[in-house]
Scaffold this motif. Structure first.
Motif, PDB file in Angstrom:
ATOM      1  N   LYS A  27       1.023  -0.487   0.390  1.00  0.00           N
ATOM      2  CA  LYS A  27      -0.334   0.027   0.144  1.00  0.00           C
ATOM      3  C   LYS A  27       1.125   1.041   0.322  1.00  0.00           C
ATOM      4  CE  LYS A  27      -3.680   2.350   2.473  1.00  0.00           C
ATOM      5  NZ  LYS A  27      -4.927   2.363   3.516  1.00  0.00           N
ATOM      6  N   GLU A  28       1.763   1.041   0.032  1.00  0.00           N
ATOM      7  CA  GLU A  28       2.864   2.254   0.500  1.00  0.00           C
ATOM      8  C   GLU A  28       3.870   3.080  -0.727  1.00  0.00           C
ATOM      9  OE1 GLU A  28       3.603  -0.615   2.949  1.00  0.00           O
ATOM     10  OE2 GLU A  28       2.066   0.224   4.602  1.00  0.00           O
TER      11      GLU A  28
ATOM     12  N   LEU B 299      -0.247   8.687  -5.912  1.00  0.00           N
ATOM     13  CA  LEU B 299      -0.802   9.771  -5.201  1.00  0.00           C
ATOM     14  C   LEU B 299      -0.896  11.516  -5.715  1.00  0.00           C
ATOM     15  CD1 LEU B 299      -2.136   8.596  -1.931  1.00  0.00           C
ATOM     16  CD2 LEU B 299      -3.535   8.451  -4.040  1.00  0.00           C
TER      17      LEU B 299
ATOM     18  N   GLU C 122       0.600   4.411  -2.478  1.00  0.00           N
ATOM     19  CA  GLU C 122       0.560   5.599  -1.915  1.00  0.00           C
ATOM     20  C   GLU C 122       1.036   6.387  -2.963  1.00  0.00           C
ATOM     21  OE1 GLU C 122       0.508   5.241   1.703  1.00  0.00           O
ATOM     22  OE2 GLU C 122      -1.624   4.884   2.135  1.00  0.00           O
TER      23      GLU C 122
END
Length: 125
Positions: A54-55, A61, A58
């Motif tokens: 997930k990091e 983004l 991200e």
């Protein structure tokens, strides 16, 4: 997935174009970042993987590095991805129209394939 390490590496790879007080313009080669490379370990490839942490995901983004990677993905989508998506959609639509036409023709002719051939020639032109 370590954002600070990625930012550190990007700053080390960047070269300064000009500096005026607190404002600095940096130039960065896309080698190793852009997914056009020959290795599957480019940054865009790693971020876009479905099994990425997930990091790591991200990092795409708009809030990470002032949207650098996000803008790169958008530019690649506008230049290449959207066109390929539309072309493949047109192929899918043509295939489905031909398939439905053939099915309707077979239904109307009680499953006989003989008169189906002229219809296929007309549909494909």
């Amino acid at each position: 997935g370590d954002k600070r390490m990625f930012q550190f590496v990007m700053r080390r790879r960047a070269s300064t174009v000009w500096k005026w007080g607190p404002v600095t313009q940096l130039q960065l080669s896309l080698e190793g970042i852009d997914s056009m490379g020959t290795t599957p370990n480019d940054v865009m490839e790693l971020i876009g993987r479905l099994d990425a942490k997930k990091e790591t995901q991200e990092m795409v983004l708009d809030s990470f590095m002032q949207g650098f990677i996000h803008k790169l993905f958008e530019q690649k989508w506008r230049k290449f991805g959207r066109n390929i998506f539309v072309i493949l959609g047109i192929f899918d639509l043509n295939y489905n129209v031909l398939l439905v036409g053939m099915c309707m023709q077979m239904k109307l002719t009680s499953g006989k394939i003989g008169p189906l051939l002229p219809t296929l020639v007309l549909l494909s032109t």
